[in-house]
Write a protein that holds these residues in place. Structure first.
Motif, PDB file in Angstrom:
ATOM      1  N   THR A  50       0.776  -1.204  -0.029  1.00 35.70           N
ATOM      2  CA  THR A  50      -0.034   0.023  -0.102  1.00 35.70           C
ATOM      3  C   THR A  50       0.755   1.177  -0.018  1.00 35.70           C
ATOM      4  O   THR A  50       0.754   2.256  -0.604  1.00 35.70           O
ATOM      5  CB  THR A  50      -0.953   0.172   1.264  1.00 35.70           C
ATOM      6  OG1 THR A  50      -1.867  -1.095   1.346  1.00 35.70           O
ATOM      7  CG2 THR A  50      -1.823   1.277   1.069  1.00 35.70           C
ATOM      8  N   SER A  53       2.472   1.931  -3.560  1.00 34.40           N
ATOM      9  CA  SER A  53       1.489   2.485  -4.340  1.00 34.40           C
ATOM     10  C   SER A  53       1.200   3.767  -4.191  1.00 34.40           C
ATOM     11  O   SER A  53       0.729   4.646  -4.869  1.00 34.40           O
ATOM     12  CB  SER A  53      -0.002   1.670  -4.354  1.00 34.40           C
ATOM     13  OG  SER A  53      -0.676   1.944  -3.077  1.00 34.40           O
ATOM     14  N   ASP A  74     -18.315   2.162   1.061  1.00 31.42           N
ATOM     15  CA  ASP A  74     -18.471   0.771   0.515  1.00 31.42           C
ATOM     16  C   ASP A  74     -18.674  -0.081   2.066  1.00 31.42           C
ATOM     17  O   ASP A  74     -17.793  -0.698   2.595  1.00 31.42           O
ATOM     18  CB  ASP A  74     -17.087   0.209   0.160  1.00 31.42           C
ATOM     19  CG  ASP A  74     -16.985  -1.330  -0.422  1.00 31.42           C
ATOM     20  OD1 ASP A  74     -18.134  -1.719  -0.511  1.00 31.42           O
ATOM     21  OD2 ASP A  74     -15.930  -1.790  -0.602  1.00 31.42           O
ATOM     22  N   TYR A  88      -5.052   8.882   3.711  1.00 33.60           N
ATOM     23  CA  TYR A  88      -4.648   9.576   2.510  1.00 33.60           C
ATOM     24  C   TYR A  88      -3.219  10.166   2.568  1.00 33.60           C
ATOM     25  O   TYR A  88      -3.030  10.886   3.557  1.00 33.60           O
ATOM     26  CB  TYR A  88      -5.648  10.418   1.717  1.00 33.60           C
ATOM     27  CG  TYR A  88      -5.927  11.740   2.655  1.00 33.60           C
ATOM     28  CD1 TYR A  88      -6.752  11.655   3.600  1.00 33.60           C
ATOM     29  CD2 TYR A  88      -5.229  13.065   2.079  1.00 33.60           C
ATOM     30  CE1 TYR A  88      -6.884  12.780   4.341  1.00 33.60           C
ATOM     31  CE2 TYR A  88      -5.606  14.015   2.778  1.00 33.60           C
ATOM     32  CZ  TYR A  88      -6.232  14.188   3.923  1.00 33.60           C
ATOM     33  OH  TYR A  88      -6.704  15.406   4.769  1.00 33.60           O
ATOM     34  N   ASP A 111      -7.881  -0.751   0.664  1.00 38.25           N
ATOM     35  CA  ASP A 111      -8.336  -0.306  -0.542  1.00 38.25           C
ATOM     36  C   ASP A 111      -7.935   0.946  -0.834  1.00 38.25           C
ATOM     37  O   ASP A 111      -8.037   2.129   0.141  1.00 38.25           O
ATOM     38  CB  ASP A 111      -9.869  -0.410  -0.647  1.00 38.25           C
ATOM     39  CG  ASP A 111     -10.567  -1.698  -0.295  1.00 38.25           C
ATOM     40  OD1 ASP A 111      -9.852  -2.535  -0.608  1.00 38.25           O
ATOM     41  OD2 ASP A 111     -11.796  -2.001   0.026  1.00 38.25           O
ATOM     42  N   THR A 112      -6.756   1.021  -1.808  1.00 42.83           N
ATOM     43  CA  THR A 112      -6.446   2.249  -2.353  1.00 42.83           C
ATOM     44  C   THR A 112      -6.796   2.841  -3.500  1.00 42.83           C
ATOM     45  O   THR A 112      -7.119   2.180  -4.539  1.00 42.83           O
ATOM     46  CB  THR A 112      -4.889   2.101  -2.389  1.00 42.83           C
ATOM     47  OG1 THR A 112      -4.196   1.479  -1.134  1.00 42.83           O
ATOM     48  CG2 THR A 112      -4.139   3.574  -2.863  1.00 42.83           C
ATOM     49  N   SER A 113      -7.544   4.015  -3.455  1.00 41.44           N
ATOM     50  CA  SER A 113      -8.123   4.486  -4.703  1.00 41.44           C
ATOM     51  C   SER A 113      -7.719   5.768  -5.206  1.00 41.44           C
ATOM     52  O   SER A 113      -7.447   6.670  -4.153  1.00 41.44           O
ATOM     53  CB  SER A 113      -9.658   4.485  -4.824  1.00 41.44           C
ATOM     54  OG  SER A 113      -9.989   5.225  -3.593  1.00 41.44           O
ATOM     55  N   CYS A 114      -7.665   6.314  -6.316  1.00 43.63           N
ATOM     56  CA  CYS A 114      -7.285   7.634  -6.765  1.00 43.63           C
ATOM     57  C   CYS A 114      -8.632   8.512  -7.450  1.00 43.63           C
ATOM     58  O   CYS A 114      -9.615   7.716  -8.274  1.00 43.63           O
ATOM     59  CB  CYS A 114      -6.139   7.587  -7.744  1.00 43.63           C
ATOM     60  SG  CYS A 114      -5.457   9.494  -8.313  1.00 43.63           S
ATOM     61  N   GLY A 117      -9.071   7.862 -10.784  1.00 45.46           N
ATOM     62  CA  GLY A 117      -9.298   6.456 -11.437  1.00 45.46           C
ATOM     63  C   GLY A 117      -8.109   6.177 -12.001  1.00 45.46           C
ATOM     64  O   GLY A 117      -8.162   4.723 -12.635  1.00 45.46           O
ATOM     65  N   THR A 118      -6.783   6.580 -11.897  1.00 46.55           N
ATOM     66  CA  THR A 118      -5.547   5.899 -12.341  1.00 46.55           C
ATOM     67  C   THR A 118      -5.107   4.973 -11.395  1.00 46.55           C
ATOM     68  O   THR A 118      -4.152   4.324 -11.919  1.00 46.55           O
ATOM     69  CB  THR A 118      -4.517   7.075 -12.767  1.00 46.55           C
ATOM     70  OG1 THR A 118      -4.428   7.679 -11.404  1.00 46.55           O
ATOM     71  CG2 THR A 118      -5.173   8.115 -13.756  1.00 46.55           C
ATOM     72  N   ASP A 120      -6.142   1.934  -8.368  1.00 44.99           N
ATOM     73  CA  ASP A 120      -7.264   1.328  -7.786  1.00 44.99           C
ATOM     74  C   ASP A 120      -6.766  -0.211  -7.377  1.00 44.99           C
ATOM     75  O   ASP A 120      -6.417  -0.993  -8.136  1.00 44.99           O
ATOM     76  CB  ASP A 120      -8.394   0.891  -8.821  1.00 44.99           C
ATOM     77  CG  ASP A 120      -9.741   0.432  -7.881  1.00 44.99           C
ATOM     78  OD1 ASP A 120      -9.612   0.660  -6.540  1.00 44.99           O
ATOM     79  OD2 ASP A 120     -10.638  -0.015  -8.527  1.00 44.99           O
ATOM     80  N   HIS A 122      -6.476  -3.058  -4.082  1.00 47.03           N
ATOM     81  CA  HIS A 122      -7.334  -3.696  -2.992  1.00 47.03           C
ATOM     82  C   HIS A 122      -6.218  -5.077  -2.490  1.00 47.03           C
ATOM     83  O   HIS A 122      -5.662  -5.665  -3.167  1.00 47.03           O
ATOM     84  CB  HIS A 122      -8.629  -4.385  -3.576  1.00 47.03           C
ATOM     85  CG  HIS A 122      -9.281  -3.280  -4.150  1.00 47.03           C
ATOM     86  ND1 HIS A 122     -10.044  -2.428  -3.661  1.00 47.03           N
ATOM     87  CD2 HIS A 122      -9.638  -2.969  -5.554  1.00 47.03           C
ATOM     88  CE1 HIS A 122     -10.686  -1.508  -4.521  1.00 47.03           C
ATOM     89  NE2 HIS A 122     -10.163  -2.033  -5.677  1.00 47.03           N
TER      90      HIS A 122
END
Length: 286
Positions: A50, A53, A74, A88, A111-114, A117-118, A120, A122
């Motif tokens: 994590t 990333s 979620d 974050y 869960d890592t998200s940007c 959308g670049t 994602d 898990h």
């Protein structure tokens, strides 16, 4: 915390409120208490991935720049027990930590998200949910008030010395004094070695401060060098600046306790409990 294969117990306490999380949420039918077993190797792998990333490289300054806050995103897998927090590194990257089911199995999820959308990523680490009543069986051991408590400066690590002594002898004698002195020694038929530390900071509990002693309290412990070295591995594996201070506590014929305070201090701490060998009075050299 758990008893290790070497007989060492390690317990960590992380402060949730205003500590590692800016906000957090825990809900369960057992008065909001959730107890579970988790494989630390798998958890470490997930956390390292994590941080990678996030551009933190799994350690160093990148790890220190990750604040935390709560997210209610979620919750479709939540039921009678739910736990979620998120952190974050920049406003556009969000990492959510939560307890949820994956494939019908309970997991601790990262869960890592940007936002664009670049990114994602898990991770799901399987856990074993325990009854809340079992929490009492996973508490730190109760020990007597230490005879000697000494705080070390971070630029005076014990690990390099212990590593060299371990190569010579399986047993190390530790002599401590509330005068701010500590001696590491090994004695055998072939060699006798002593390493001296002075100008350490004595730490006195409130009970100890009330008693007037003319002579500083002293204590000698006989410890397996392998166990002592294992309790100091953090001095080589943790990123510089992640520890605020560490204290060596000595309880005669009972335990050595290594208490490590994280940086900043309001984040939390971890503590090692190391068993010792019995020493009669005539065997104490200090």
């Amino acid at each position: 915390g758990e008893q290790g294969a070497e007989g060492i117990a390690c317990f960590s306490e992380l402060i949730a409120v205003n500590g590692i999380f800016l906000e957090h949420k825990i809900e369960s039918i057992a008065e909001n208490v959730i107890v579970f077993d988790i494989d630390l190797v798998q958890l470490r792998t997930a956390l390292a991935a994590t941080l990678q990333s996030l551009g933190g490289g799994g350690g160093g300054d990148g790890a220190k720049s990750v604040p935390l806050h709560n997210s209610s995103a979620d919750t479709r897998n939540s039921s009678s027990r739910r736990s979620s927090s998120s952190f974050y590194s920049t406003p556009s990257i969000l990492v959510v930590m939560k307890l949820a089911k994956r494939g019908g199995l309970p997991c601790l999820c990262l869960d890592t998200s940007c936002a664009n959308g670049t990114l994602d990523v898990h991770h799901a680490v399987p856990v074993k949910i325990l009854r809340a009543e079992e929490w009492q069986h996973h508490l730190p051991p109760v020990v007597n008030t230490p005879d000697v408590q000494l705080e070390f400066q971070l630029d005076r690590p014990l690990r390099p010395v212990i590593e060299r002594l371990k190569a010579i002898s399986p047993i190390i004698y530790v002599d401590g004094s509330m005068a701010g002195e500590l001696v590491l020694r090994i004695d055998s038929d072939a060699v006798s070695i002593r390493t001296f530390y002075d100008k350490l900071i004595p730490r006195v509990d409130e009970e100890g401060s009330q008693s007037q002693q003319t002579d500083p309290s002293k204590c000698t412990l006989k410890i397996d060098s392998k166990k002592l070295l294992a309790s100091l591995q953090w001095q080589s594996s943790m990123a510089r600046g992640s520890v605020s201070s560490y204290i060596i506590c000595m309880i005669e014929n009972e335990m050595m306790v290594v208490h490590v305070v994280l940086n900043p201090e309001d984040v939390g701490f971890f503590t090692y409990y190391i068993p010792v060998h019995f020493l009669s009075r005539d065997m104490m050299d200090f």
